[in-house]
Design a protein around this motif. Structure first.
Motif, PDB file in Angstrom:
ATOM      1  N   GLU A  59      30.015 -76.333  30.886  1.00 26.67           N
ATOM      2  CA  GLU A  59      29.212 -75.211  31.376  1.00 26.67           C
ATOM      3  C   GLU A  59      30.082 -74.123  32.000  1.00 26.67           C
ATOM      4  N   ILE A  60      31.273 -74.485  32.457  1.00 26.34           N
ATOM      5  CA  ILE A  60      32.104 -73.507  33.157  1.00 26.34           C
ATOM      6  C   ILE A  60      32.968 -72.696  32.194  1.00 26.34           C
ATOM      7  N   PHE A  61      32.908 -73.003  30.911  1.00 25.61           N
ATOM      8  CA  PHE A  61      33.819 -72.343  29.978  1.00 25.61           C
ATOM      9  C   PHE A  61      33.442 -70.878  29.751  1.00 25.61           C
ATOM     10  N   ALA A  62      34.457 -70.039  29.740  1.00 23.73           N
ATOM     11  CA  ALA A  62      34.258 -68.623  29.404  1.00 23.73           C
ATOM     12  C   ALA A  62      35.542 -68.110  28.780  1.00 23.73           C
ATOM     13  N   ALA A  63      35.402 -67.263  27.790  1.00 23.04           N
ATOM     14  CA  ALA A  63      36.583 -66.623  27.208  1.00 23.04           C
ATOM     15  C   ALA A  63      37.118 -65.583  28.207  1.00 23.04           C
ATOM     16  N   GLU A  64      38.390 -65.258  28.074  1.00 27.89           N
ATOM     17  CA  GLU A  64      38.998 -64.270  28.974  1.00 27.89           C
ATOM     18  C   GLU A  64      39.426 -63.061  28.156  1.00 27.89           C
ATOM     19  N   THR A  65      39.222 -61.885  28.728  1.00 25.02           N
ATOM     20  CA  THR A  65      39.645 -60.691  28.005  1.00 25.02           C
ATOM     21  C   THR A  65      41.173 -60.651  27.938  1.00 25.02           C
ATOM     22  N   GLY A  66      41.686 -60.196  26.808  1.00 26.64           N
ATOM     23  CA  GLY A  66      43.134 -60.130  26.612  1.00 26.64           C
ATOM     24  C   GLY A  66      43.706 -61.388  25.981  1.00 26.64           C
ATOM     25  N   ARG A  67      42.930 -62.438  25.943  1.00 27.10           N
ATOM     26  CA  ARG A  67      43.401 -63.689  25.330  1.00 27.10           C
ATOM     27  C   ARG A  67      42.864 -63.764  23.898  1.00 27.10           C
ATOM     28  N   ARG A  97      40.822 -80.652   7.868  1.00 29.28           N
ATOM     29  CA  ARG A  97      41.112 -79.788   9.010  1.00 29.28           C
ATOM     30  C   ARG A  97      40.910 -78.326   8.645  1.00 29.28           C
ATOM     31  N   TYR A  98      40.325 -77.614   9.583  1.00 37.69           N
ATOM     32  CA  TYR A  98      40.051 -76.188   9.393  1.00 37.69           C
ATOM     33  C   TYR A  98      40.492 -75.466  10.653  1.00 37.69           C
ATOM     34  N   ILE A  99      40.948 -74.244  10.475  1.00 39.22           N
ATOM     35  CA  ILE A  99      41.331 -73.441  11.632  1.00 39.22           C
ATOM     36  C   ILE A  99      40.919 -71.995  11.363  1.00 39.22           C
ATOM     37  N   SER A 100      40.510 -71.334  12.413  1.00 39.22           N
ATOM     38  CA  SER A 100      40.141 -69.924  12.248  1.00 39.22           C
ATOM     39  C   SER A 100      41.372 -69.064  12.499  1.00 39.22           C
ATOM     40  N   LYS A 101      41.336 -67.848  12.018  1.00 38.60           N
ATOM     41  CA  LYS A 101      42.369 -66.892  12.409  1.00 38.60           C
ATOM     42  C   LYS A 101      42.159 -66.560  13.888  1.00 38.60           C
ATOM     43  N   ALA A 102      43.209 -66.078  14.527  1.00 37.66           N
ATOM     44  CA  ALA A 102      43.116 -65.794  15.960  1.00 37.66           C
ATOM     45  C   ALA A 102      42.176 -64.613  16.204  1.00 37.66           C
ATOM     46  N   GLU A 103      41.314 -64.755  17.208  1.00 40.22           N
ATOM     47  CA  GLU A 103      40.369 -63.699  17.566  1.00 40.22           C
ATOM     48  C   GLU A 103      40.694 -63.221  18.978  1.00 40.22           C
ATOM     49  N   LEU A 104      41.011 -61.943  19.083  1.00 39.08           N
ATOM     50  CA  LEU A 104      41.390 -61.374  20.378  1.00 39.08           C
ATOM     51  C   LEU A 104      40.141 -60.867  21.098  1.00 39.08           C
ATOM     52  N   VAL A 105      40.070 -61.168  22.392  1.00 35.35           N
ATOM     53  CA  VAL A 105      38.942 -60.679  23.192  1.00 35.35           C
ATOM     54  C   VAL A 105      39.348 -59.373  23.854  1.00 35.35           C
ATOM     55  N   ARG A 106      38.640 -58.294  23.517  1.00 32.53           N
ATOM     56  CA  ARG A 106      38.955 -56.988  24.099  1.00 32.53           C
ATOM     57  C   ARG A 106      37.806 -56.551  24.982  1.00 32.53           C
ATOM     58  N   GLU A 107      38.166 -55.919  26.078  1.00 34.77           N
ATOM     59  CA  GLU A 107      37.155 -55.537  27.050  1.00 34.77           C
ATOM     60  C   GLU A 107      36.172 -54.561  26.413  1.00 34.77           C
ATOM     61  N   THR A 133      31.926 -66.240  24.430  1.00 39.47           N
ATOM     62  CA  THR A 133      31.800 -64.996  25.181  1.00 39.47           C
ATOM     63  C   THR A 133      32.503 -65.117  26.526  1.00 39.47           C
ATOM     64  N   THR A 134      32.566 -64.006  27.212  1.00 39.82           N
ATOM     65  CA  THR A 134      33.220 -63.987  28.532  1.00 39.82           C
ATOM     66  C   THR A 134      32.260 -64.376  29.645  1.00 39.82           C
ATOM     67  N   ILE A 135      31.027 -64.684  29.313  1.00 40.88           N
ATOM     68  CA  ILE A 135      30.078 -65.129  30.342  1.00 40.88           C
ATOM     69  C   ILE A 135      30.113 -66.651  30.403  1.00 40.88           C
ATOM     70  N   PRO A 136      30.404 -67.228  31.592  1.00 39.98           N
ATOM     71  CA  PRO A 136      30.503 -68.688  31.671  1.00 39.98           C
ATOM     72  C   PRO A 136      29.192 -69.359  31.275  1.00 39.98           C
ATOM     73  N   GLY A 137      29.320 -70.440  30.589  1.00 40.60           N
ATOM     74  CA  GLY A 137      28.135 -71.184  30.159  1.00 40.60           C
ATOM     75  C   GLY A 137      28.487 -72.086  28.996  1.00 40.60           C
ATOM     76  N   HIS A 138      27.502 -72.874  28.573  1.00 40.10           N
ATOM     77  CA  HIS A 138      27.712 -73.716  27.388  1.00 40.10           C
ATOM     78  C   HIS A 138      27.824 -72.804  26.170  1.00 40.10           C
ATOM     79  N   GLN A 139      29.005 -72.711  25.600  1.00 48.41           N
ATOM     80  CA  GLN A 139      29.175 -71.906  24.390  1.00 48.41           C
ATOM     81  C   GLN A 139      28.994 -72.858  23.216  1.00 48.41           C
ATOM     82  N   GLU A 140      28.284 -72.409  22.197  1.00 49.53           N
ATOM     83  CA  GLU A 140      27.949 -73.366  21.145  1.00 49.53           C
ATOM     84  C   GLU A 140      28.530 -72.996  19.792  1.00 49.53           C
ATOM     85  N   ILE A 141      28.949 -74.021  19.089  1.00 49.17           N
ATOM     86  CA  ILE A 141      29.411 -73.903  17.705  1.00 49.17           C
ATOM     87  C   ILE A 141      28.555 -74.866  16.886  1.00 49.17           C
ATOM     88  N   ARG A 142      28.053 -74.374  15.793  1.00 44.09           N
ATOM     89  CA  ARG A 142      27.183 -75.205  14.951  1.00 44.09           C
ATOM     90  C   ARG A 142      27.844 -75.355  13.580  1.00 44.09           C
TER      91      ARG A 142
END
Lengths: 490, 366
Positions: free
Chosen positions: B96-104, B117-127, B39-48
């Motif tokens: 903890e400082i990580f946050a996604a940026e809109t437009g990226r 190895r695995y990769i996701s398709k690109a996910e665009l962050v829109r406001e 998300t665009t809110i800074p914090g520990h972003q988690e992947i399980r």
């Protein structure tokens, strides 16, 4: 009638013939579907074979090229398949910052079939930073950047360093080459022929120790003592000898003679006193004899460069507490008896003590503390560097001491010396590390490890002309050594 | 004639025997399941990461976490963030400082312990278009029980959908706090659970408990039908279980913008979650996420990685402002701090429910 019937029959047959569906066996459509990911030298692309049944093809994959004509393509061949559906191609070794075209292909019955063409642009590399900013020759630093290729080379000045690993195109582990002629070097990174310069110059961990007196303070191994510096004059004394001999004196270092000599000050045996390292000291315990009872002391003095002036008795008993001077006023705080966070302040103008707000946590003299820009700083036993404003009683953790502390072994003792905007911190009990803390950016830089016997404790620390001096006492082969440390020499 | 009768009957009987059909379901390799979003809110972003066990009538095992993997988040500028595995195996966190940026746009890349190895398709962050306000209302829903309806609270979000722009919304309810009202005075009348210590007269009646809002349906929508129109739509529903709305319920909500692919994925998941077993249900289907195996593109990888712009919302749902609620409300005949009490014979020591509100508890005054 018969002729008409024949005509109708013929027409019907003709219609039947034209209405017959010619069944196309094994048609397929091919699609270059999506650019999944692009970095500096790598791209991942999705293709898809669309068919309603299994169709064997001899080969399938992707063509990559810088020109849309695909004259000199990079071919990613995924081999034979017969299942329709998506397939993935990954290419590496692309040039950085270039435009590329890609199209999927299949080879079926010897015929090459191409799909639509997509284009993408590989990314340019950049350096974001590196750490640690200070390291020994032969040590390791990690450079962080973006789009770094596997052929990345790193130079310190003109000398190439050994690249241990390029980690997923964003980190490079590098072995620092031995120090040459300068303690600072500019780092350059070359990746796929593109040269990048790192903004912050690298600094070597340097420093040279010099033993001035192997048997200072008349052969005593002094502990629980006080020390202070007046201008360029160094003093140490009181406390006790490790063999429990009374050390009622204060010595001063005589640079001309190169030895520590007693001053006229005499006190009863007083140990675990608080001292500001600037001339204020007192408190702790009296002991009338080695085995006598410990009596809390409220005697305090101030040495103004000429004489030891006795202060009024403090309203609190403090032993092993902090002592610090801020804006000419002497504070005592914490300690191992009582509350552990109480603060009293002596104001020379009124010649009186007054109570001040408690510190946010318990402190004692075993924690390194110093005063910088009228703020008190100390490192607690969880390695946190805490900043405290004595006027607003606000505190915050501003950094962490980088060396590991081992409970009861290296989390006590040590020293902190403020020299301009730099603070030298380290030499905890039985530890060798010294760090240089830049107070403007709160960055820790390593210095050369102490070269003497590690199993000692700091009993005095001073600075003069950019050099550090310290007393270190030893319990094994009891003695006190006097050392000089040049933080910039190598 | 009689000579042939019994052999004929025997023949018929034999021919009607049922041979059990030896069906062996092919147990494919355990599929990798990827859960998490940034998300665009800074914090520990988690992947399980987990390995999904085959679901069927025979118990195969639990979904085991996938540990010791390398998990990277890459953006379209080439910046890479490496997630660190936590003590809890299979859980990977950013700094903890990580946050996604809109437009990226972002890709998730995973290298498992066995080097797959695995990769996701690109996910665009829109406001995400910001919410103007959030309101709520009590609702009453006919249920299968003819005598008792179901109750709940619908939360409505009011916002302007931007015109001429494809927008895909997703609302997620998070763990929330509510005031737990107990009736310890009734304990002696109704008799508390076995082994529970007798409650002194002064024991606690008001506690603050945590709750994951139920049901866990997914609220997501695309703006095809309301492009550019002002919206007042239901963005969450919390079922009244008789306990949640005895006083104040603070619903934590995330208002997010997602990509078209993610919205479609979530919608399909929601459809499957809402299956009731009726003839009008859509058929169960295999839902493909956006993770691709680089070694074998046909490999089934479960889950969808997505990156979102987010607005955090808190709604204080107060009983006094609800038109109706479930009656009778659930009685808690014990001190509220012992709400999670378990019989000691179970060997589980339940934590006490706090009597102090969360530090940021600030409900509007009536």
């Amino acid at each position: 009638m018969k002729g008409r019937f024949t005509q109708i029959l013929f027409l019907t047959l003709l219609l039947f013939t034209f209405s017959c569906e010619i069944e196309e066996v094994g048609t397929l459509n091919l699609l270059t579907e999506e650019i999944v990911n692009v970095s500096g030298e790598r791209a991942v692309v999705l293709g898809r074979i669309i068919a309603f049944e299994n169709i064997p093809v001899e080969d399938h994959g992707f063509y990559f090229a810088e020109e849309e004509s695909f004259l000199d393509p990079i071919i990613i061949s995924l081999g034979a398949t017969e299942r329709p559906g998506r397939f993935v191609g990954e290419v590496s070794g692309l040039q950085l910052g270039r435009n590329y075209f890609v199209k999927a292909f299949v080879v079926r019955a010897g015929e090459m079939i191409f799909a639509n063409t997509l284009s993408f642009e590989t990314l340019n590399p950049a350096i974001l930073g590196y750490e640690p900013l200070v390291q020994f020759g032969g040590g390791e630093i990690v450079i962080t950047g973006i789009n770094l290729a596997d052929d990345t080379r790193v130079f310190f000045g003109d000398r190439e360093a050994e690249v241990r690993e390029v980690i997923f195109g964003f980190q490079v582990r590098v072995t620092v080459p031995p120090i040459a002629s300068s303690i600072s070097e500019q780092i350059r990174v070359v990746t796929r022929g593109i040269e990048l310069e790192v903004e912050t110059p690298f600094r070597y961990a340097v420093g040279r120790f010099n033993l001035l007196d192997a048997n200072a303070l008349e052969g005593l191994s002094i502990v629980e003592n006080i020390y202070f510096q007046q201008g360029e004059r160094f003093f140490a004394g009181m406390g006790r000898d490790s063999g429990n001999q009374s050390t009622d004196f204060i010595w001063e270092y005589n640079f001309a003679q190169g030895e520590w000599v007693k001053t006229g000050f005499e006190a009863r045996m007083q140990r675990a006193a608080s001292d500001s390292h600037t001339g204020y000291f007192g408190g702790g315990f009296f002991q009338t004899s080695i085995f006598g009872p410990q009596i809390p002391s409220d005697n305090y003095w101030h040495f103004d460069g000429l004489e030891y002036k006795e202060l009024p008795p403090a309203p609190i008993n403090i032993s092993d507490g902090f002592g610090y001077e801020i804006q000419g006023q002497f504070y005592i705080a914490g300690g191992t008896i009582g509350v552990g966070s109480q603060v009293y302040r002596y104001d020379p103008a009124s010649n009186a003590w007054e109570i001040r707000p408690n510190l946010p946590s318990n402190v004692d003299k075993g924690m390194v503390h110093f005063v910088y820009n009228d703020h008190l700083y100390w490192i607690d036993r969880d390695n946190n560097l805490i900043q405290y404003n004595p006027f607003t009683a606000q505190s915050q953790t501003v950094s962490r001491y980088p060396s590991p502390m081992i409970e009861n072994t290296t989390d006590s003792g040590g020293f902190a010396l403020v020299m301009g905007d730099k603070v030298f911190i380290g030499l905890y009990n039985n530890a060798r590390e010294i760090w240089e803390l830049d107070m403007e950016i709160l960055d820790w830089g390593r210095k050369q490890n102490f070269t003497g016997d590690a199993r000692g404790r700091i009993t005095g620390a001073y600075s003069k002309d950019g050099l550090l001096y310290f007393l270190r006492s030893y319990l094994i082969n009891p003695r006190t050594e006097f050392w000089e440390f040049d933080p910039e020499a190598f | 004639m009689k000579r042939f009768f019994f052999p004929f009957v025997l023949l018929v009987l034999l021919s009607t025997c049922i041979d059990p059909y030896g069906f062996n379901a092919e147990l494919g390799e355990q599929a990798l399941a990827v859960e998490g979003y940034i998300t665009t809110i800074p914090g520990h972003q988690e992947i399980r990461l987990r390995r999904a066990e085959v679901f069927g009538p025979d118990y195969i095992g639990i979904n085991r976490p996938e540990g010791l993997a390398t998990v990277l988040i890459k953006d379209d500028l080439g910046r890479v963030t490496r997630l660190v595995e936590q003590e809890q195996r299979g859980l990977y966190l950013t700094e903890e400082i990580f946050a996604a940026e809109t437009g990226r746009s972002y890709n998730l890349e995973i290298i498992t312990q066995n080097k797959k190895r695995y990769i996701s398709k690109a996910e665009l962050v829109r406001e995400v278009p910001k919410l103007d306000s959030v309101t709520y209302r009590a609702v009453r829903i006919p249920s299968t029980d003819l005598l008792n309806d179901d109750y709940g609270v619908q939360v409505l979000g009011h916002f302007q959908d931007p015109k001429g722009q494809d927008n895909y919304y997703f609302w997620r309810t998070m763990e929330s706090d509510f005031v737990l009202i107990a009736e310890p005075d009734l304990e002696n009348i109704g008799g508390g659970p076995a082994g529970l210590p007798p409650c002194p007269p002064c024991c606690e009646k008001i506690c603050y408990h945590k709750d994951l809002p139920k049901p866990g349906n997914i609220f997501t929508v695309d703006d095809t039908e309301f492009d550019g129109l002002y919206q007042s739509r239901v963005i969450a529903f919390v079922e009244d279980n008789g306990l949640r709305f005895k006083d104040t319920y603070r619903l934590e909500l995330q208002h997010m913008s997602v990509t078209q692919e993610t919205q479609r994925y979530l919608q399909l998941i929601d459809q499957q979650l809402r299956l009731t077993g009726s003839v009008f249900d859509p058929p169960p289907a295999n839902i493909r996420g956006n993770m691709i195996s680089l070694d074998d593109p046909d490999e089934l990888v479960l889950g969808q990685f997505f990156a979102v712009d987010i607005e955090q919302v808190q709604v204080y749902i107060q009983k006094s402002k609800l038109e109706f609620f479930r009656r009778p409300q659930t009685i808690v005949p014990r001190c509220c701090i012992h709400f999670l009490y378990q019989d000691p014979r179970t060997g589980y020591v339940a934590p006490l429910v706090p009597t102090t509100p969360p530090s940021d508890w600030n409900p509007p005054r009536d």
